[in-house]
Design an enzyme around this catalytic site. Sequence first.
Site, short mmCIF file in Angstrom:
data_model
loop_
_atom_site.label_atom_id
_atom_site.label_comp_id
_atom_site.label_asym_id
_atom_site.label_seq_id
_atom_site.Cartn_x
_atom_site.Cartn_y
_atom_site.Cartn_z
N GLU A 100 0.80 -1.22 0.00
CA GLU A 100 0.00 0.00 0.00
C GLU A 100 0.84 1.29 0.00
O GLU A 100 0.70 2.14 0.88
CB GLU A 100 -0.97 -0.01 1.18
CG GLU A 100 -1.94 -1.18 1.14
CD GLU A 100 -2.90 -1.22 2.33
OE1 GLU A 100 -2.72 -0.42 3.27
OE2 GLU A 100 -3.81 -2.07 2.32
N GLU A 102 -5.98 -10.83 -1.25
CA GLU A 102 -6.71 -10.68 0.02
C GLU A 102 -8.21 -10.58 -0.24
O GLU A 102 -8.90 -9.74 0.33
CB GLU A 102 -6.22 -9.43 0.77
CG GLU A 102 -4.74 -9.40 1.08
CD GLU A 102 -4.31 -8.18 1.88
OE1 GLU A 102 -5.18 -7.54 2.52
OE2 GLU A 102 -3.11 -7.84 1.86
#
Length: 340
Positions: free
Chosen positions: A153, A258
């Site tokens: 991220e 995910e």
Amino acid sequence: MNGRTVTLITAVATAASLFATPPADAAMTLGSLAALRGKHFGAGIDVGQLGDVPYTTVLDREFTAVTPTDAMKWDATEPMRNQFNYTYGDRIVAYARQRDMTVQGHTLVWHSQVPAWVQSLDPTRLREAMIYHIDRLATHYRGAVRAWTVVNEPLDGTGGYRTSFFYQRLGASYIADAFRAARAADPGAKLYISESDAEGFGAKSTGLYNLVRSLLAEGVPVDGVAFQGHMAAGQVPGGVAQNFQRFADLGLDVVISELDVRVQQPRTAAKDAQQAADYTTMVRACLTVPRCAGVTLWTFSDKYSKIPYSFPSQGSATPWDVNIQPKPAYTAIYNTLLGG
């Protein structure tokens, strides 16, 4: 593929059309069906779940890969400077090895779940600490993990750099430094950059594309992109497969790392149906792109999903419910992997 395998798949496909949920003793599983398509099918897990027999029964039967959700993060592995603790990660690796599952290491550099001592460092010491942490962790698990989430991220919602403490003190170069350190520590592992909310075309995915392309132009050893796949039911963007393909066209692997699909509570049959359709869209996108290596669910049962903690009015995000019973999403994934 031999005639026996074709006959078996045909028989299972017929059975799947007759039952709302494939029986627990079905000849094929999500993992074995994905393997026939050249993909892994994984689950995010952590050590506290390994003593739950109903849970591990499904884990062992259905999945070919695992990702430690927390056990390899910085706060778990180096809570105090130069004091490493591999206990939880080692348990997951040992569990996976005993069952011939692959492991994706997660994650070497992330702005969250980082000890306070790391965040207090000046730029010079922060860079040193980051590289040392990567070296120790990746060296310890060398040969035990198939791939690493190296940087997690790094972008904000606009596709620009997230103003994390890493970026504020080290600039964008921390990303390249992290990948080079990981390659030096574990030359055999695939090295991924991971991002959220970049599955479809938009400012964030374009920012990620430009970042990865610039890293490759600099010779940074990026092997793939992990698209997290945290979705709200009914809000899966269009063009997911096409977006994945443009990254693959750079010579990169892609993975869905995910995946979960959260629904507004309470759960209803209509919401289950939408969730099942969304899981189908995401899994089919991976199957469409030859360089998509596989899909990992985060996790596979509502019993251990973290969605209700992050989104208090939402939940029921996984293909198995809190009692570890399959939901329509499981059937949808199963049939999609069969070729539906």
